[in-house]
Structures are given as structure tokens and as C-alpha cells.
Design a protein around this motif. Structure first.
Motif, PDB file in Angstrom:
ATOM      1  N   ASN A  50     -51.879  -2.733  58.975  1.00  0.00           N
ATOM      2  CA  ASN A  50     -52.143  -3.153  57.597  1.00  0.00           C
ATOM      3  C   ASN A  50     -51.023  -2.648  56.692  1.00  0.00           C
ATOM      4  O   ASN A  50     -49.988  -2.169  57.167  1.00  0.00           O
ATOM      5  CB  ASN A  50     -53.519  -2.669  57.126  1.00  0.00           C
ATOM      6  N   GLY A  51     -51.231  -2.735  55.416  1.00  0.00           N
ATOM      7  CA  GLY A  51     -50.185  -2.385  54.462  1.00  0.00           C
ATOM      8  C   GLY A  51     -49.705  -0.957  54.545  1.00  0.00           C
ATOM      9  O   GLY A  51     -48.560  -0.666  54.164  1.00  0.00           O
ATOM     10  N   GLU A  52     -50.554  -0.056  55.050  1.00  0.00           N
ATOM     11  CA  GLU A  52     -50.141   1.342  55.141  1.00  0.00           C
ATOM     12  C   GLU A  52     -48.928   1.513  56.046  1.00  0.00           C
ATOM     13  O   GLU A  52     -48.137   2.452  55.870  1.00  0.00           O
ATOM     14  CB  GLU A  52     -51.300   2.197  55.641  1.00  0.00           C
ATOM     15  N   ALA A  53     -48.764   0.632  57.029  1.00  0.00           N
ATOM     16  CA  ALA A  53     -47.633   0.737  57.947  1.00  0.00           C
ATOM     17  C   ALA A  53     -46.301   0.547  57.232  1.00  0.00           C
ATOM     18  O   ALA A  53     -45.274   1.095  57.658  1.00  0.00           O
ATOM     19  CB  ALA A  53     -47.773  -0.295  59.063  1.00  0.00           C
ATOM     20  N   ALA A  54     -46.299  -0.206  56.148  1.00  0.00           N
ATOM     21  CA  ALA A  54     -45.061  -0.511  55.437  1.00  0.00           C
ATOM     22  C   ALA A  54     -44.963   0.200  54.100  1.00  0.00           C
ATOM     23  O   ALA A  54     -43.975   0.040  53.380  1.00  0.00           O
ATOM     24  CB  ALA A  54     -44.962  -2.019  55.202  1.00  0.00           C
ATOM     25  N   ALA A  55     -45.961   1.004  53.765  1.00  0.00           N
ATOM     26  CA  ALA A  55     -46.021   1.601  52.431  1.00  0.00           C
ATOM     27  C   ALA A  55     -45.002   2.725  52.280  1.00  0.00           C
ATOM     28  O   ALA A  55     -44.690   3.450  53.220  1.00  0.00           O
ATOM     29  CB  ALA A  55     -47.429   2.117  52.155  1.00  0.00           C
ATOM     30  N   THR A  56     -44.514   2.859  51.075  1.00  0.00           N
ATOM     31  CA  THR A  56     -43.667   3.989  50.697  1.00  0.00           C
ATOM     32  C   THR A  56     -44.285   4.666  49.492  1.00  0.00           C
ATOM     33  O   THR A  56     -45.022   4.032  48.731  1.00  0.00           O
ATOM     34  CB  THR A  56     -42.231   3.525  50.389  1.00  0.00           C
ATOM     35  N   TYR A  57     -43.993   5.952  49.349  1.00  0.00           N
ATOM     36  CA  TYR A  57     -44.581   6.698  48.236  1.00  0.00           C
ATOM     37  C   TYR A  57     -43.614   6.710  47.063  1.00  0.00           C
ATOM     38  O   TYR A  57     -42.470   7.165  47.180  1.00  0.00           O
ATOM     39  CB  TYR A  57     -44.909   8.122  48.657  1.00  0.00           C
ATOM     40  N   ASP A  58     -44.080   6.182  45.941  1.00  0.00           N
ATOM     41  CA  ASP A  58     -43.287   6.129  44.718  1.00  0.00           C
ATOM     42  C   ASP A  58     -43.576   7.386  43.907  1.00  0.00           C
ATOM     43  O   ASP A  58     -44.644   7.527  43.322  1.00  0.00           O
ATOM     44  CB  ASP A  58     -43.640   4.869  43.924  1.00  0.00           C
ATOM     45  N   GLU A  59     -42.618   8.305  43.882  1.00  0.00           N
ATOM     46  CA  GLU A  59     -42.832   9.583  43.199  1.00  0.00           C
ATOM     47  C   GLU A  59     -42.966   9.410  41.686  1.00  0.00           C
ATOM     48  O   GLU A  59     -43.647  10.210  41.030  1.00  0.00           O
ATOM     49  CB  GLU A  59     -41.671  10.535  43.505  1.00  0.00           C
ATOM     50  N   THR A  60     -42.344   8.402  41.112  1.00  0.00           N
ATOM     51  CA  THR A  60     -42.397   8.221  39.653  1.00  0.00           C
ATOM     52  C   THR A  60     -43.771   7.773  39.188  1.00  0.00           C
ATOM     53  O   THR A  60     -44.157   8.051  38.054  1.00  0.00           O
ATOM     54  CB  THR A  60     -41.351   7.190  39.200  1.00  0.00           C
ATOM     55  N   ARG A  61     -44.513   7.086  40.078  1.00  0.00           N
ATOM     56  CA  ARG A  61     -45.850   6.597  39.710  1.00  0.00           C
ATOM     57  C   ARG A  61     -46.962   7.295  40.468  1.00  0.00           C
ATOM     58  O   ARG A  61     -48.143   6.985  40.253  1.00  0.00           O
ATOM     59  CB  ARG A  61     -45.933   5.084  39.966  1.00  0.00           C
ATOM     60  N   SER A  62     -46.624   8.204  41.382  1.00  0.00           N
ATOM     61  CA  SER A  62     -47.616   8.854  42.242  1.00  0.00           C
ATOM     62  C   SER A  62     -48.496   7.792  42.897  1.00  0.00           C
ATOM     63  O   SER A  62     -49.732   7.846  42.834  1.00  0.00           O
ATOM     64  CB  SER A  62     -48.480   9.846  41.447  1.00  0.00           C
ATOM     65  N   ALA A  63     -47.838   6.849  43.551  1.00  0.00           N
ATOM     66  CA  ALA A  63     -48.578   5.723  44.133  1.00  0.00           C
ATOM     67  C   ALA A  63     -47.959   5.306  45.462  1.00  0.00           C
ATOM     68  O   ALA A  63     -46.747   5.408  45.661  1.00  0.00           O
ATOM     69  CB  ALA A  63     -48.592   4.541  43.170  1.00  0.00           C
ATOM     70  N   TRP A  64     -48.830   4.829  46.364  1.00  0.00           N
ATOM     71  CA  TRP A  64     -48.386   4.223  47.613  1.00  0.00           C
ATOM     72  C   TRP A  64     -48.227   2.724  47.374  1.00  0.00           C
ATOM     73  O   TRP A  64     -49.186   2.056  46.963  1.00  0.00           O
ATOM     74  CB  TRP A  64     -49.400   4.458  48.722  1.00  0.00           C
ATOM     75  N   VAL A  65     -47.039   2.202  47.626  1.00  0.00           N
ATOM     76  CA  VAL A  65     -46.769   0.794  47.347  1.00  0.00           C
ATOM     77  C   VAL A  65     -46.109   0.129  48.551  1.00  0.00           C
ATOM     78  O   VAL A  65     -45.405   0.773  49.342  1.00  0.00           O
ATOM     79  CB  VAL A  65     -45.860   0.635  46.105  1.00  0.00           C
TER      80      VAL A  65
END
Length: 827
Positions: free
Chosen positions: A381-396
Motif C-alpha cells: 500500500n502507500g506506506e511502501a512509497a511514503a516519505t516523511y516530510d519534516e516540515t509538515r510532520s507528515a507521511w506523504v
């Protein structure tokens, strides 16, 4: 109130083999053989012809390294040597005289090593483990290689390496590099035999540059540290009774200097206090693949005795972002075998930089006979391709085009399809954790070079694109704070306890004479790591036993009973089959505790087969029941950041997905046994052993989340282990054991962990910057193995207002909940 069962006497009153021992040994043998990786096999040197004559050399052929030292040790009944395994399989060894001499040389060297450590310790029992960890045993060279047997052209040479906790490895001869004696032995063999088979009996990566100058080395088989059935498993693969099907879980570089942190890791730059993760997310294959650095053997590599072809690939996508890739695989050779089908995502570039490929899914096929096919599905699922955006504190998941790279290794994969994501997908919104206290000079790929490297990945002529659909997916917003621990029986019991009882239950029980002996502080089960407090027995809270791992239960092989109670024995009795113990045999009734030594974690992961790990976990769980152990202090699942980490042998991989899946499978196997649980460790960034209690892992939040925490999240969400152990080290200036962000925000609030969190042994005994009161404030429930100073720290914390009684009661509630789930109660 539940009725507590009394703990029975430990072990068995007979030395005779118990009915469960051979079935468990069979599991260990199967697991080892399924995990061996065949790295090279020119001219079909392997498998060997049945009953053939073969020369066997290397002292490890007589005394193989079955597993790690320290907490990784197991006092098993026996270890099958490689020589014995080959004899049992019907091979004729032409080097019996040399092997007999090697037996004597080993025994002599072993006693000399023991005496060296005891001389260094000079009665300093508290410091003994340090001397033990920093003085690894080195295999003796053995006698010179004699003239060749005219009736065979094949020789096997075993390279062995000790691995253990407490110290990192060195890039020196006899450790990372071959010793002069090993090089000479191999050169001598190549001068008199036409075909050389190398067996790598090692706990981690070693330099293999000898392959570049010795073409007569036709085959290389990585057997790792394979447990007590080592010799039988080796014979199974060399004979062809089992086809090798393991795959590498680490990158083997051409040179140690090729690793991105080669010059700064641990002791390499002279600073073991500050470990700056400048390579950021580019760990292992993520570095070599992205930066185009050639390797000797790459991630996912491994060959067998047959060949496989992939075909009939097609992809479908659900509306929640779940992708399923369907494929068929055919054994195109004549011999039966298994294959590991691997799926990597090719990631679009971003401003902050990304690795080119990451593992998204994998599957190991069943055994396929020649010409047979298997149809499988790989799902992610999307978690396999997700990266952590430090500026937004979000997994995208960034917008862009994602390649579906399918193959049987990273290097051998090609793009079989595409996913088109028209706009960014935000999977979850978090809070920032563990902020770095200094600027980190983070490695970043050149965008143009990265694109050129990505363009070099082969593309199948049948690849098609589909839209990656997230239309029904919802963004998760985590809620932070203390979970509600009220309402159940554990909370009700905790509410009735006095503050003094709460304090005693917040640490291990020093009243049993546990002291702070590393990993052997238990009293009820001799050799176990520790026990929880008995202060609330009348309130329905039993004491439970914890035992070390990670390659089986580490208990004393023998124990003694006097007046109905086990006699306390020290740490020296609990390791290396008691070789360091010089105390006289205690007076009392003797009992035996033989445990199964399974392969180490780094080898098991090479099976890429979750059933293998579940079966091993099942065997361990069965022995936990028999030996009255509630929590197994395993599996270790830290990331292989650098090949010199002394504890890589017990960890799974350089890849967090694979590490998390393997830990989850092991946990599922153990926890098939009601009341028995695992302790996933070391949470987190325990990637260095030198100065492990004082080393500060300094890294970006992105690297922390994407590489070093992700595997723990997978293990927790898929298997819900009964416990977590925090690591010794600091993370960005805060000890992991006292780190609220780790213990509460990440483990409980984000990962949904429900069990008990504990410290590693003696974590709070090394200074004022990591305390038992700090553990309570962080939500770290149990300070181990427990000492009077821990109780004083908590009392002082309560008096000063550093911690509240409510916080203490919450931690103890979680411990009691784990105890109530144990086997310490009447049915």
C-alpha cells in the motif's frame, strides 16, 4: 482474583534427551538450510556427488561458530560439526588427520583464551563482561595444508568468525579481513586442488577480495551462524538434498571503504560518544543503488541449483491505495528448488532527495520441481512509497510515476509496470519527535546523476501503466497523550496497591539476589535474565521470568536444588557452557536445562520465509512453556547500518521492511503459546556496541522514522509483541530509556503498542542522565534487572514532583496486565 500457580523446580531431573528436543532440532536444521545463500557456483561445483571423497579444512569444520556470544549464547546439548555432518551424509573426508590436529589446536586455544580473560579481569566480576566482550576468541590456524589426495579434486575451506555484543568489529586481519593464515591456507589449497568451496561461517560481512585473485574458488556458500544443527544443514545443501534458496539481506561491498559511513562509524574516527548519521536515509542498498557504487554481492542476491523465469505480470489497484501485482514463476531447470520473488518500487525524485528503489513486497515460492510453475500475488500500500516530510510532520506519497521493479534480486529486477499518482497523497499527520540538537551534514544525491542511474534500470517490453488510486483513503491524524489504562483487572489491582508496592513493581526484583549481573539475574530459573517483583503476590500479581535470546533460550545447562529451591549461580556459569566458572560444584540435587540453539537472526532473515521464523518461534515458545519463562528478550531487529557493528549477527537486515516482517513472524510463532511473549529490541538506533551506554545517535527525524523506527512499527502492528526493550544509547541527546517521544508518542500513540516497555539491563546504573524516575516519566514501565538505587530514584522523583503517582500507577498497570496474561495462573 486469579490463583497464582507455584513455579515448579527448574529443568528436568534426568540428563536423558526429552521427547521435544529432536523435533526442535529438526526445525533448527531446516531453518538453517533454507537460509544459506549460495553466492557463487561455477561449473556446477555444487551439489557434490553422493558419497564422493572431499578434503575439508578450517578449524571451523570441527568447531563451527553456532551463534553469537554474550546474551546471544545458548547452552545447547550439542553442536553438529561440519565434519560430522558430511560424514553422516556419506561423504568420505580425506583430511581426517588434519581435522584431528585441528580438534587439539582448538581445545588448546580455547583454554588459553579463557585464561587471558580471567587474568585481565583479576577477580573483577562486575567488569568481567567488558573483558569478555573486547577479547573475542580467534580460531587457530591449524596445521599447514598437506599434499592433495589424488582421488579428489575438491576441497572445502571453512572461514569462521566469532560475533558478540559489547564491542564493535575492526577492519583488521582476522576480523573483517582474512587473516594471513587463512589466506595462506586458501592459496595452498588452490595450488593442489582444482575446485575450492568456501563456507562462510560468519555473523556478518567480511572482505572477499581473495575471490578476485583465486579463480579456483568455484563456489561460495554463506552459512552464517546456523545453530546446533550446523553440520547436518551444511551437508543437506552441499549434497543437494536441500536446494539453496536464501537471499542476502545486506549489501556486501567490494571494499569496506565503499560504505558511506566507513570512516566515521563507531571507533573509526576516534569518537565513540557521538555517532552522526550523515548518510541519512541512504543505508545499505539505498546508498549503493542510488549513488551507483558497484558491489560484490548485492541486496537480494543468491543463486540455487536451478533457474527460474517470471512471466504473466499484471497489476490491479484498490481505491484505498492497495496494489496487487500478479505474477507466475517457472522452474526452467531440472532440479527442484525455491525462489524469492522481490518487488521494488522505483521512486520519483523530490526536492529533499529519495533513494531510487526500496523493497515493497516479496514472496518465497513453495518447492517447485523442474518445469513446474507457481502463481503468486505481491501486495503493498502507500506506506511502501511514503516519505516523511519534516516540515509538515507528515507521511506523504509524492506525486509522480512509480516503477514496479520485479525480479529475484535487486540487481536482477526490471520494471514490469508503472503506477501513476496524479497528486500527492498525505497518509498521516504526526508530531515532531527527537529533534536533533545540532546541524547534520546530510548526504544528498545529485539530481541529474540520480536520474541517469534510474534511467539505467531495465524496462520490460510488456510494462503498462495504471493509476494509483487513493480515492477512498483517509488521512490519519494521530492523537497523542497517555492512553487510558483504566477499567480492566490490571488497573483495578494497581489502584489497590500501596506506593511502596508500585515502586517495587516498577523494576526487577533485587531481593532474589539478582544484583546487576548482565543477563543472568534470574533466580527461579537459573541462567534466566531476571524476574519481576514478588511484592504483590497476596494481591494477585505473580512474578514472571525473563530469559535472554536471540537464538534460543539462554539458561544454565545445569542447575542445583537445595531445600526445595534453586541455588543461585553467577554469570560465568551462564555463558560458554561454564568455561569461565572455577567455583566448585554446589551441593544439591542436579537438574538439566537443555535448550535448542536456532540459527541467528541475520541468517534466518536470509530465508526470506516468514514460516521459517514462525516455526523457530514456535519451538522457542514451546521451550518457554517447559522452562517457565514468560518473556523472551528477543528478537533483536536493529538496522545493519555498518558491517562493523558487533551485534549485526542477531539483527535481521539493512532494510526496515524485511526486519519488521521477520520480527513479526518470530513473534507470531512464540505467541502461539498463550502466556509467552517476545521482547522486540533495541528501541532504537542501537547500531553501535563500543560505548553503547554513552553513545549518542545523532540523526534527522526523517532517517529515524524511515529507516530505524519503521521496522518496529511493522512488527508491532502485525504481531503485537508482549514487550519492547529500549536501547542503551542516546538519540539526539536523550537516552532511549528516558525518551517520552519513543516510548509514548511513537510506540503507543502511533504504532498502537499495548504491552510493557522495559529497559535494557543496567541502563540506569551508569550516571545521572538516565534514571529509573526518568523511565517512569517517559512511559518506560520496567527498569531491569532492578537495583535499590532504582527504587530510590523513583521515590526521589515522586518527592520532587518529577513524576506523579498517577504516572507510576499507569506504568505498573501495564506491567500487571502483562503478568496477568502469563502462564503463572491456574486455568
Amino acid at each position: 482474583m486469579k490463583t497464582i500457580k507455584p513455579l515448579p523446580l527448574p529443568g528436568f531431573d534426568t540428563q536423558m534427551e526429552q521427547p521435544w528436543e529432536q523435533p526442535h532440532a529438526k526445525i533448527a536444521r531446516t531453518a538453517a538450510a533454507d537460509s544459506f545463500v549460495l553466492l557463487k557456483n561455477e561449473a556446477e561445483t555444487l551439489p557434490l556427488a553422493a558419497g564422493c571423497r572431499v578434503a575439508l579444512y578450517g578449524v571451523g569444520a570441527v568447531y563451527p561458530i553456532k551463534g553469537g556470544t554474550g546474551s546471544g549464547d545458548v547452552n545447547e546439548r550439542y553442536v553438529v560439526s561440519i565434519a560430522r555432518g558430511l560424514r553422516d551424509a556419506g561423504f568420505i573426508l580425506t583430511s581426517e588427520a588434519w581435522l584431528a590436529d585441528a580438534d587439539k589446536a582448538y581445545s588448546t586455544a580455547r583454554l588459553a583464551w579463557r585464561d587471558e580473560i580471567l587474568d585481565k579481569a583479576e577477580g573483577d566480576l562486575r567488569g568481567f563482561f567488558g573483558y569478555y566482550a573486547t577479547t573475542p576468541f580467534e580460531m587457530p590456524a591449524g596445521e599447514p595444508i598437506p599434499a592433495a589426495d589424488p582421488e579428489t579434486d575438491t576441497a572445502i575451506y571453512v572461514i569462521s568468525r566469532i560475533a558478540g555484543e559489547g564491542a564493535d568489529r575492526r577492519p583488521v586481519k582476522g576480523d573483517y579481513y582474512l587473516s594471513d593464515a587463512e589466506e595462506k591456507a586458501i592459496d595452498d589449497l588452490c595450488s593442489v586442488y582444482e575446485r575450492i568451496v568456501l563456507l562462510l561461517n560468519v555473523g556478518g560481512v567480511i572482505d572477499l577480495s581473495i575471490l578476485d585473485r583465486q579463480p579456483k574458488i568455484r563456489s561460495v556458500l554463506l552459512i552464517g551462524q546456523p545453530g546446533m544443527e550446523c553440520g547436518h544443514a551444511v551437508a543437506d545443501v552441499l549434497s543437494g538434498a536441500v536446494a539453496p534458496s536464501g537471499k542476502l539481506t545486506n549489501t556486501w561491498a567490494l571494499s569496506y571503504d565503499d560504505y558511506p559511513n566507513a570512516k566515521t562509524f563507531s571507533h573509526m574516527n576516534g569518537d565513540v560518544k557521538h555517532e552522526v548519521y550523515t548518510e541519512d536515509i541512504y543505508v545499505g542498498y539505498r546508498y549503493f543503488d542510488t549513488f551507483g557504487v558497484p558491489v560484490r554481492y548485492g541486496f537480494g542476491d543468491g543463486i540455487g541449483y536451478t533457474r527460474f523465469e517470471l512471466d504473466n505480470v499484471w497489476t490491479e489497484c484498490g481505491t484505498d491505495g492497495t496494489v496487487s501485482l500478479h505474477y507466475s514463476v517457472k522452474n526452467t531447470g531440472k532440479q527442484a528448488g525455491r525462489e524469492v520473488v522481490q518487488l521494488y518500487l522505483v521512486l520519483p525524485d523530490t526536492a529533499s532527495g529519495r533513494e531510487i528503489r526500496c523493497l515493497a513486497a516479496y514472496e518465497k515460492t513453495p518447492l517447485l520441481s523442474g518445469g513446474a510453475s507457481y502463481t503468486g500475488v505481491l501486495t503493498f500500500n502507500g506506506e511502501a512509497a511514503a516519505t516523511y516530510d519534516e516540515t509538515r510532520s507528515a507521511w506523504v506519497v509524492p506525486q509522480g510515476r512509480y516503477g514496479l521493479c520485479l525480479g529475484t534480486s535487486l540487481a536482477g529486477s526490471c520494471i514490469a509496470g508503472w503506477l501513476e499518482l496524479p497528486e500527492e497523497q498525505v497518509l498521516s499527520v504526526c508530531r515532531s519527535i527527537c529533534p536533533p540538537q545540532q546541524k547534520i551534514d546530510r548526504l544528498h544525491p545529485d539530481h541529474a546523476k540520480r536520474q541517469a542511474q534510474m534511467d539505467s534500470i531495465p524496462v520490460s517490453g510488456h510494462s503498462k501503466s495504471i493509476v494509483w488510486d487513493f480515492s477512498s483513503a483517509e488521512t490519519v491524524s494521530y492523537k497523542y497523550g497517555n492512553p487510558d489504562e483504566s477499567g480492566d483487572e490490571a488497573a483495578q489491582i494497581a489502584a489497590r496497591l500501596t506506593v511502596d508496592q508500585l515502586i517495587e513493581l516498577s523494576a526487577g526484583d533485587p531481593g532474589k539476589g539478582q544484583g546487576s549481573e548482565l543477563g543472568s539475574a534470574g533466580a527461579s530459573v537459573p541462567g534466566s535474565a531476571a524476574e519481576t517483583s514478588s511484592c504483590a503476590l497476596n494481591d494477585g500479581v505473580a512474578n514472571i521470568v525473563l530469559a535472554d535470546g536471540p537464538a534460543g533460550l539462554r539458561l544454565n545447562q545445569t542447575c542445583y536444588i537445595r531445600d526445595g529451591h534453586p541455588i543461585k549461580q553467577g554469570f560465568m556459569q551462564s555463558i560458554e557452557h561454564g568455561i569461565f566458572n572455577k567455583e566448585p560444584e554446589p551441593e544439591g540435587d542436579r537438574r538439566w536445562q537443555y535448550c535448542t540453539a536456532i540459527p541467528v537472526g541475520s541468517l534466518l532473515a536470509q530465508s526470506w520465509d516468514e514460516k521459517v521464523l514462525m516455526d523457530c518461534g514456535d519451538a522457542v515458545g514451546d521451550e518457554m512453556e517447559r522452562f517457565n519463562v514468560t518473556l523472551w528478550l528477543a528478537p533483536g531487529m536493529n538496522i545493519h547500518r555498518n558491517p562493523l557493528c558487533g551485534r549485526n549477527f542477531e539483527y535481521y537486515s539493512e532494510d526496515p521492511l524485511l526486519a519488521g516482517k521477520m520480527a513479526a513472524a518470530m513473534t507470531k510463532g512464540v505467541q502461539r503459546h498463550k502466556g509467552c511473549g517476545t521482547t522486540i529490541k533495541h528501541f532504537a538506533c542501537n547500531n553501535q556496541e563500543d560505548n553503547r551506554m554513552g553513545s549518542d545517535s545523532i540523526l534527522s527525524e526523517r532517517a529515524l522514522r524511515e529507516i530505524y523506527l519503521r521496522g518496529f512499527g511493522i512488527a508491532i502492528r502485525e504481531s503485537q509483541p508482549m514487550s519492547i526493550m529500549t536501547s542503551y544509547n542516546l538519540i539526539n541527546g536523550v537516552h532511549a530509556a528516558n525518551n517520552y517521544d519513543l516510548c509514548m508518542a511513537v510506540a503507543r500513540n502511533e504504532f498502537g503498542f499495548k504491552g510493557v516497555i522495559m529497559t535494557d539491563w543496567t541502563t540506569t546504573e551508569k550516571g545521572p542522565d538516565c534514571t529509573a524516575a526518568g523511565c517512569i516519566r517517559a512511559g518506560n514501565d520496567l527498569t531491569m534487572p532492578g537495583k535499590d538505587t532504582d527504587f530510590e530514584s523513583i521515590r526521589e522523583g515522586l518527592a520532587s514532583g518529577l513524576i506523579t503517582e498517577q504516572e507510576l500507577r499507569r506504568c505498573v498497570t501495564r506491567t500487571i496486565r502483562t503478568v496477568l496474561a502469563s502462564r503463572r495462573y491456574m486455568d
